[in-house]
Design a protein around this motif. Structure first.
Motif, PDB file in Angstrom:
ATOM      1  N   ARG A  40       8.225   5.893   1.747  1.00  0.00           N
ATOM      2  CA  ARG A  40       9.129   6.181   1.408  1.00  0.00           C
ATOM      3  C   ARG A  40       9.956   5.849  -0.039  1.00  0.00           C
ATOM      4  O   ARG A  40      11.165   6.740  -1.032  1.00  0.00           O
ATOM      5  CB  ARG A  40      10.343   7.222   2.200  1.00  0.00           C
ATOM      6  N   TYR A  41      10.153   4.109  -0.011  1.00  0.00           N
ATOM      7  CA  TYR A  41      10.572   3.342  -0.395  1.00  0.00           C
ATOM      8  C   TYR A  41       9.980   3.142  -1.717  1.00  0.00           C
ATOM      9  O   TYR A  41      10.960   2.874  -2.776  1.00  0.00           O
ATOM     10  CB  TYR A  41      11.718   2.236   0.208  1.00  0.00           C
ATOM     11  N   ASN A  42       9.158   2.894  -1.351  1.00  0.00           N
ATOM     12  CA  ASN A  42       8.274   2.496  -2.670  1.00  0.00           C
ATOM     13  C   ASN A  42       7.678   3.399  -3.595  1.00  0.00           C
ATOM     14  O   ASN A  42       6.824   3.778  -3.750  1.00  0.00           O
ATOM     15  CB  ASN A  42       6.320   2.150  -2.204  1.00  0.00           C
ATOM     16  N   VAL A  43       8.736   3.402  -4.613  1.00  0.00           N
ATOM     17  CA  VAL A  43       8.694   4.528  -5.339  1.00  0.00           C
ATOM     18  C   VAL A  43       8.626   3.752  -7.309  1.00  0.00           C
ATOM     19  O   VAL A  43       9.925   3.376  -7.403  1.00  0.00           O
ATOM     20  CB  VAL A  43       9.882   5.478  -5.692  1.00  0.00           C
ATOM     21  N   GLY A  44       7.817   3.634  -7.604  1.00  0.00           N
ATOM     22  CA  GLY A  44       8.032   2.795  -9.163  1.00  0.00           C
ATOM     23  C   GLY A  44       7.228   0.902  -7.973  1.00  0.00           C
ATOM     24  O   GLY A  44       7.189   1.163  -7.782  1.00  0.00           O
ATOM     25  N   SER A  45       6.155   0.599  -9.119  1.00  0.00           N
ATOM     26  CA  SER A  45       5.873  -0.936  -9.246  1.00  0.00           C
ATOM     27  C   SER A  45       6.782  -1.912  -8.997  1.00  0.00           C
ATOM     28  O   SER A  45       7.162  -2.178  -7.766  1.00  0.00           O
ATOM     29  CB  SER A  45       5.061  -1.220 -10.223  1.00  0.00           C
ATOM     30  N   ALA A  46       7.826  -1.797  -9.898  1.00  0.00           N
ATOM     31  CA  ALA A  46       9.347  -2.369  -9.376  1.00  0.00           C
ATOM     32  C   ALA A  46       9.652  -2.443  -7.978  1.00  0.00           C
ATOM     33  O   ALA A  46      10.715  -3.219  -7.112  1.00  0.00           O
ATOM     34  CB  ALA A  46      10.508  -3.122 -10.555  1.00  0.00           C
TER      35      ALA A  46
ATOM     36  N   ASN B 174      10.132  -4.757  -0.717  1.00  0.00           N
ATOM     37  CA  ASN B 174       9.307  -5.022   0.491  1.00  0.00           C
ATOM     38  C   ASN B 174       9.295  -6.828   0.506  1.00  0.00           C
ATOM     39  O   ASN B 174       9.217  -7.329   1.421  1.00  0.00           O
ATOM     40  CB  ASN B 174       7.628  -5.331   0.114  1.00  0.00           C
ATOM     41  N   LEU B 175      10.091  -7.826  -0.761  1.00  0.00           N
ATOM     42  CA  LEU B 175      10.444  -8.483  -0.655  1.00  0.00           C
ATOM     43  C   LEU B 175      11.461  -8.712   0.755  1.00  0.00           C
ATOM     44  O   LEU B 175      12.174  -9.527   1.140  1.00  0.00           O
ATOM     45  CB  LEU B 175      11.078  -8.805  -1.878  1.00  0.00           C
ATOM     46  N   GLU B 176      12.825  -7.798   0.803  1.00  0.00           N
ATOM     47  CA  GLU B 176      13.226  -7.310   1.166  1.00  0.00           C
ATOM     48  C   GLU B 176      12.880  -7.768   2.599  1.00  0.00           C
ATOM     49  O   GLU B 176      13.541  -7.949   4.018  1.00  0.00           O
ATOM     50  CB  GLU B 176      14.644  -5.855   1.269  1.00  0.00           C
ATOM     51  N   GLN B 177      11.906  -6.600   3.027  1.00  0.00           N
ATOM     52  CA  GLN B 177      11.416  -6.605   4.067  1.00  0.00           C
ATOM     53  C   GLN B 177      10.532  -7.691   5.296  1.00  0.00           C
ATOM     54  O   GLN B 177      10.865  -7.316   6.095  1.00  0.00           O
ATOM     55  CB  GLN B 177      10.303  -5.316   4.135  1.00  0.00           C
ATOM     56  N   TRP B 178      10.029  -8.312   3.828  1.00  0.00           N
ATOM     57  CA  TRP B 178       9.233  -9.626   5.122  1.00  0.00           C
ATOM     58  C   TRP B 178       9.730 -11.168   4.853  1.00  0.00           C
ATOM     59  O   TRP B 178       9.645 -11.742   4.694  1.00  0.00           O
ATOM     60  CB  TRP B 178       7.965  -9.618   3.533  1.00  0.00           C
ATOM     61  N   ASP B 179      11.283 -10.695   4.032  1.00  0.00           N
ATOM     62  CA  ASP B 179      12.231 -12.556   3.909  1.00  0.00           C
ATOM     63  C   ASP B 179      11.618 -12.981   3.279  1.00  0.00           C
ATOM     64  O   ASP B 179      11.390 -13.996   3.439  1.00  0.00           O
ATOM     65  CB  ASP B 179      12.769 -11.980   5.236  1.00  0.00           C
ATOM     66  N   LEU B 180      11.188 -12.547   1.955  1.00  0.00           N
ATOM     67  CA  LEU B 180      10.151 -13.828   1.182  1.00  0.00           C
ATOM     68  C   LEU B 180      11.154 -14.454   0.299  1.00  0.00           C
ATOM     69  O   LEU B 180      12.361 -13.567  -0.168  1.00  0.00           O
ATOM     70  CB  LEU B 180       9.285 -13.228   0.417  1.00  0.00           C
ATOM     71  N   GLN B 181      11.968 -16.204   0.518  1.00  0.00           N
ATOM     72  CA  GLN B 181      12.686 -16.772  -0.612  1.00  0.00           C
ATOM     73  C   GLN B 181      11.691 -17.262  -1.623  1.00  0.00           C
ATOM     74  O   GLN B 181      12.898 -17.442  -2.298  1.00  0.00           O
ATOM     75  CB  GLN B 181      13.337 -17.660   0.927  1.00  0.00           C
ATOM     76  N   GLY B 182      10.643 -17.987  -1.920  1.00  0.00           N
ATOM     77  CA  GLY B 182      10.585 -18.539  -2.806  1.00  0.00           C
ATOM     78  C   GLY B 182      10.046 -17.803  -4.283  1.00  0.00           C
ATOM     79  O   GLY B 182      10.264 -17.498  -4.251  1.00  0.00           O
TER      80      GLY B 182
ATOM     81  N   SER C  35      16.286   1.608  -7.570  1.00  0.00           N
ATOM     82  CA  SER C  35      15.638   1.353  -7.088  1.00  0.00           C
ATOM     83  C   SER C  35      15.439   2.056  -6.071  1.00  0.00           C
ATOM     84  O   SER C  35      13.674   2.507  -5.681  1.00  0.00           O
ATOM     85  CB  SER C  35      15.989   0.166  -6.043  1.00  0.00           C
ATOM     86  N   HIS C  36      16.024   3.251  -4.868  1.00  0.00           N
ATOM     87  CA  HIS C  36      15.984   4.075  -4.590  1.00  0.00           C
ATOM     88  C   HIS C  36      15.066   5.764  -4.815  1.00  0.00           C
ATOM     89  O   HIS C  36      14.837   6.257  -4.097  1.00  0.00           O
ATOM     90  CB  HIS C  36      16.618   3.984  -3.085  1.00  0.00           C
ATOM     91  N   GLN C  37      15.563   5.601  -6.284  1.00  0.00           N
ATOM     92  CA  GLN C  37      14.908   6.752  -6.971  1.00  0.00           C
ATOM     93  C   GLN C  37      13.141   6.788  -7.613  1.00  0.00           C
ATOM     94  O   GLN C  37      11.956   6.917  -6.754  1.00  0.00           O
ATOM     95  CB  GLN C  37      15.566   7.542  -8.314  1.00  0.00           C
ATOM     96  N   ARG C  38      13.191   5.708  -8.651  1.00  0.00           N
ATOM     97  CA  ARG C  38      11.602   5.034  -9.509  1.00  0.00           C
ATOM     98  C   ARG C  38      12.387   4.356 -10.098  1.00  0.00           C
ATOM     99  O   ARG C  38      13.057   4.239 -11.450  1.00  0.00           O
ATOM    100  CB  ARG C  38      11.646   6.062  -9.713  1.00  0.00           C
TER     101      ARG C  38
ATOM    102  N   ALA D 173       1.242  -1.366   0.205  1.00  0.00           N
ATOM    103  CA  ALA D 173      -0.512  -0.269  -0.249  1.00  0.00           C
ATOM    104  C   ALA D 173       0.638   1.233  -0.399  1.00  0.00           C
ATOM    105  O   ALA D 173       1.800   0.773   0.098  1.00  0.00           O
ATOM    106  CB  ALA D 173      -0.687   0.072   1.330  1.00  0.00           C
ATOM    107  N   HIS D 174       0.385   2.325  -0.069  1.00  0.00           N
ATOM    108  CA  HIS D 174       1.151   3.408   0.133  1.00  0.00           C
ATOM    109  C   HIS D 174       0.608   4.445   1.044  1.00  0.00           C
ATOM    110  O   HIS D 174      -1.178   4.998   0.026  1.00  0.00           O
ATOM    111  CB  HIS D 174       1.305   4.035  -1.145  1.00  0.00           C
ATOM    112  N   GLY D 175       0.342   5.095   1.352  1.00  0.00           N
ATOM    113  CA  GLY D 175      -0.167   5.881   2.927  1.00  0.00           C
ATOM    114  C   GLY D 175      -0.909   5.941   3.581  1.00  0.00           C
ATOM    115  O   GLY D 175      -1.479   4.614   3.307  1.00  0.00           O
TER     116      GLY D 175
END
Length: 448
Positions: free
Chosen positions: A98-104, A110-118, A228-231, A66-68
């Motif tokens: 603030r890091y959710n800049v652009g879909s990718a 968030n892959l990193e935040q949630w520690d997703l591996q599969g 990824s920190h820009q867009r 989400a955003h906001g």
């Protein structure tokens, strides 16, 4: 447990968009915009259809980007943590917006935040997909792909200026992307589309099956990390970079993609769903009623009497005073008067369709009222909107007219391709140019 989670596919729903293009469908009032996730569609909100379609194919864990605070709260109030849908739902942290800049970029962070591996299926919330997840996984595994892109075959005329096209090699792996080319440029790059107007090319549907572990490792490379920190968008940035670096990006053809990002696309997708073109979604809908193979009428509406004749909808259908054509869905406790004709139309719970009205290729929101002898063609009427109409002064809405939540139109209005924002009270108007947006009282007074 760890091994099972390594082998499962999770869902990542990109739901941070504001839905500007879809106004007034995304507006509750002129200054309050819904998340795109909450756009009403065939009796549910879009995000509910996304979750149920994926759950039906085995996905049990979902991660919503989400955003906001407003966007996040709206979705959370609807989905909660997934209890009512038999799934688990988690949400991106607001402090990381603030890091959710652009879909990718949002996906990678968030892959990193949630520690997703599969494996994860990444998909937007403003589209409908008709796809087979097991078949897509098989393609992904066969190519040992980093990313597998869901692809829809389209002709050059369909693609021009609207969709991104993928170039593939002899093995079927993606070698490059062409983002929304004009028709002339498309024919130059892909001569087969000039030679044969029916020739198709694979277009990016905006849904991706990804290898989370490998993608996370790549995201730490300095160049990609910085971008990824820009867009960083999927179609315009990340996928071309991956293909250009030689990473395995595969394509997998899916049945359909339905865009709901604006009113014309919303109505076009609605027509296809009601016509049975989205097989998977149709299986999730209630069983067809007496309207026919592609009709859905809730039992409570069949037993609801209108205030003019005192007869039920079931009686009027049987005697032929109400004509239900193909592709009709009628929700709970809808009142329909005599002489009504419906075709490829969705009618929300509690709506009222007065006598003599005709509705074709249209959507009517919950608790909306369509007055007597109105013609509603290729149009959207939002929840609680009222279209007053009389035999001597019938209202006519056509050509992608959109009436926002709670707006009120007077009898005799003639709207062709007009947008009316929520809560406006609009006097009888005719001759307003197509594509006009009536956003406030000053806009209305200009045409009185």
């Amino acid at each position: 447990m760890a091994a099972r989670r390594q082998s499962e596919t999770v869902g990542i729903i990109l739901a941070g968009g504001r839905g500007e293009r879809a106004k007034p469908i995304t507006l509750k009032s002129a200054d309050y915009i819904r998340s795109k996730a909450l756009i009403p569609f065939v009796g549910k909100r879009l995000v509910e259809w996304v979750v149920e379609a994926c759950r039906d194919q085995g996905i049990r864990r979902f991660f919503v980007v989400a955003h906001g605070l407003e966007n996040r709260n709206q979705i959370k109030l609807l989905l909660g943590h997934g209890e009512h849908h038999g799934v688990e739902v988690r949400y991106s942290r607001s402090r990381l917006d603030r890091y959710n800049v652009g879909s990718a970029g949002a996906t990678l962070h968030n892959l990193e935040q949630w520690d997703l591996q599969g494996r994860a299926l990444v998909l937007p919330v403003d589209s409908l997909f008709d796809f087979d997840l097991a078949a897509m996984r098989a393609t992904h595994d066969a190519y040992d792909a980093l990313v597998t892109v869901a692809a829809v075959a389209r002709t050059g005329a369909e693609i021009a200026g609207k969709y991104g096209v993928m170039r593939t090699d002899a093995r079927g792996l993606v070698t490059g992307f062409v983002e929304k080319p004009p028709l002339a440029g498309l024919r130059e790059l892909f001569p087969q589309t000039a030679a044969d107007e029916r020739a198709t090319l694979p277009t990016n549907a905006g849904m991706y099956l990804v290898d989370c572990r490998r993608l996370r490792l790549l995201a730490r490379e300095p160049g990609l990390f910085r971008q990824s920190h820009q867009r960083l968008d999927w179609g315009g940035d990340l996928l071309p970079w991956l293909a250009g670096q030689g990473h395995p990006v595969a394509t997998h053809a899916i049945g359909r993609l339905g865009d709901l990002g604006n009113v014309p696309d919303y109505l076009h997708t609605l027509r296809l769903v009601l016509d049975g073109a989205y097989e998977h979604m149709n299986r999730l809908m209630a069983r067809p009623g007496p309207a026919g193979a592609h009709g859905w009428i809730h039992e409570s509406s069949l037993q609801t009497k209108d205030d003019l004749t005192g007869t039920t909808l079931a009686q009027k259908i049987e005697e032929g005073s109400v004509r239900i054509g193909p592709g009709v869905r009628i929700g709970h406790e809808v009142e329909i008067g005599p002489g009504v004709r419906l075709e490829y139309t969705d009618v929300g719970d509690g709506a009222e369709i007065r006598e003599g009205s005709t509705l074709v290729n249209s959507a009517v929101g919950e608790s909306a009222v369509i007055g007597a002898h109105a013609d509603v063609l290729d149009s959207y009427v939002g929840p609680m909107a009222v279209v007053h109409s009389e035999r001597g002064r019938p209202a006519r809405l056509e050509c992608h007219t959109a009436i926002g939540d709670g707006a009120v139109l007077r009898p005799g209005s003639r709207f062709r391709g007009i947008t009316v924002y929520p809560r406006l009270r609009v006097p009888t108007l005719t001759g307003v140019p197509a594509a006009t947006e009536l956003k406030n009282a000053d806009d209305v007074l200009r045409w009185v």
